[in-house]
Scaffold this motif. Structure first.
Motif, PDB file in Angstrom:
ATOM      1  N   VAL A  22       1.031  -1.348  -0.002  1.00  0.00           N
ATOM      2  CA  VAL A  22       0.035   0.221  -0.095  1.00  0.00           C
ATOM      3  C   VAL A  22       0.972   1.364  -0.072  1.00  0.00           C
ATOM      4  N   TRP A  23       0.468   2.301  -0.895  1.00  0.00           N
ATOM      5  CA  TRP A  23       1.148   3.384  -1.166  1.00  0.00           C
ATOM      6  C   TRP A  23       0.619   4.407   0.354  1.00  0.00           C
ATOM      7  N   TRP A  24       1.505   5.183   0.696  1.00  0.00           N
ATOM      8  CA  TRP A  24       1.384   6.390   1.731  1.00  0.00           C
ATOM      9  C   TRP A  24       1.923   7.618   1.086  1.00  0.00           C
ATOM     10  N   MET A  25       1.574   8.830   1.681  1.00  0.00           N
ATOM     11  CA  MET A  25       1.852  10.120   1.270  1.00  0.00           C
ATOM     12  C   MET A  25       2.384  10.856   2.738  1.00  0.00           C
ATOM     13  N   ARG A  26       3.344  11.771   2.469  1.00  0.00           N
ATOM     14  CA  ARG A  26       3.760  12.494   3.554  1.00  0.00           C
ATOM     15  C   ARG A  26       3.935  13.967   2.780  1.00  0.00           C
TER      16      ARG A  26
END
Length: 421
Positions: A22-26
């Motif tokens: 799963v991709w995350w963002m910051r």
């Protein structure tokens, strides 16, 4: 693992945590630090589109005075409860009010709104909540619940839930609506929602319902019986002492209009000028009383008749303490060992039952608060100015007009019956 950047630098970074597809963002927001969010997809192109959308939403919220990331109702409700606990501990709100808020929020508000973003809750949601709350104990989630558990004074209390199996009264609905509205307003102050996003929390109008009072004849009958019971030699000394304190309590309550909590909190040091007047005749003495209760304090002028009962309690203290006078911090209404009496309800209920005065003509039960209503009613009948009376009793002229308006009319009955001839 971080994804490669486009030719045009993006204001955020997308990445995958070790062992997860799963991709995350910051990204960072001035004043809020770094924010991380799951994008809920393992496709990099989809993740980038979602991240772009979330970043623009965060910027829009920030520009309009809100926090960059949405908060769920559950999270804000927990923060609100902690906030109210701190205010209660610091004395900025009444302690009993602080204690009541968390059980209310956790039993009703949070289960209904749960994880819905607080800025997406609408007036329609509030309408559905009100219907759900009214049915909670009859056909809703609480219909099969046998007991209630809550914390009181640091202890966990458990009691049957049978008394709750009804639609909440208008007064309860109004009280709960006030807390719910306060929660949304606090969320706006914290920037979780905009001022224009505060839903319309309706507070039901509660018709005035004055506590039952007494007629003069009823009060004379009650005090006469209380005096007889106080002098009854057929009971032991401990019972006579309790009845003596009760007689003094009733008399003082009728002569001061003090609330039960104010009477319970009353110390000898709160009788301003009392010690200085001990050697004077009753008619030459003049005291003021400092009352504490209901989150406020005030000084007021009592009727002279109550002084003799303070003297009775003063003598009782000295008799029980080897002739020593009570200190300023000692309670006026005290047990034999000097500890503060927290309640006289058992004795009062027994007295009211014996006098057949437990309920008024409407069937409404009388309690310690009824003496305050007797005092205010009698002062109005005697022509005391309503503004002076409101100041003396720690209430407002509007409240007196709402609950004692029929008495105000009574004092003008002669003027309202002029001769038309």
């Amino acid at each position: 693992m971080e994804a490669g950047q486009n030719s045009r630098k993006e204001p955020f970074t997308i990445f995958q945590r070790s062992g997860s597809a799963v991709w995350w963002m910051r990204f960072s927001i001035r004043g809020e630090g770094q924010i991380r969010k799951s994008l809920g997809t393992s496709d990099e192109a989809d993740a980038r589109r979602v991240a772009t959308k979330l970043w623009h939403e965060a910027q829009f919220r920030k520009e309009h005075g809100m926090r960059a990331v949405q908060r769920t109702f559950r999270a804000v409700a927990e923060e609100f409860c902690d906030h109210m606990d701190r205010l209660s501990k610091d004395g900025e709100v009444r302690h009993d009010r602080g204690n009541r808020i968390r059980p209310l929020v956790e039993r009703y508000f949070t289960p209904f709104f749960d994880k819905k973003p607080i800025d997406l809750i609408t007036d329609a949601d509030l309408t559905r909540y009100i219907a759900w709350r009214k049915a909670y104990w009859t056909t809703g989630p609480g219909k099969d619940q046998t007991h209630l558990e809550y914390v009181r004074a640091g202890k966990r209390v458990r009691r049957p839930a049978t008394e709750m199996r009804r639609i909440p009264s208008l007064s309860s609905q109004r009280g709960e609506a006030v807390v719910l509205r306060q929660l949304f307003r606090q969320a706006a102050k914290w920037g979780y929602i905009g001022q224009n996003q505060i839903p319309d929390v309706e507070t039901p109008r509660v018709p005035p319902s004055p506590r039952p009072s007494y007629s003069v004849e009823e009060m004379e009958r009650l005090l006469k019986l209380a005096s007889q019971r106080m002098d009854d030699r057929a009971v032991n000394e401990e019972v006579r002492r309790d009845r003596t304190i009760l007689f003094a309590y009733v008399t003082i309550a009728c002569c001061t209009g003090m609330r039960p909590t104010e009477l319970k909190n009353l110390n000898w040091g709160d009788l301003l000028g009392y010690r200085e007047g001990l050697t004077k005749r009753l008619g030459d003495r003049d005291i003021r009383i400092r009352a504490r209760g209901k989150g406020k304090a005030r000084e007021f002028i009592p009727l002279e008749h109550g002084l003799s009962e303070f003297d009775r309690l003063w003598r009782m203290w000295k008799d029980k303490h080897d002739g020593n006078e009570p200190a300023d911090g000692d309670p006026v209404f005290a047990a034999a060992d000097g500890r503060r009496l927290t309640s006289l309800n058992n004795g009062l209920n027994a007295l009211l039952e014996a006098a057949s005065l437990k309920a008024d003509h409407r069937g409404k039960k009388r309690d310690a608060y009824s003496f305050r209503h007797f005092y205010i009613s009698q002062q109005l009948r005697a022509g005391v100015d309503v503004f002076a009376l409101a100041r003396n009793t720690g209430t407002s002229p509007d409240m007196i007009d709402k609950f004692y308006g029929q008495v105000s009319v009574e004092q003008f009955k002669d003027a309202l019956r002029p001769s038309w001839a």
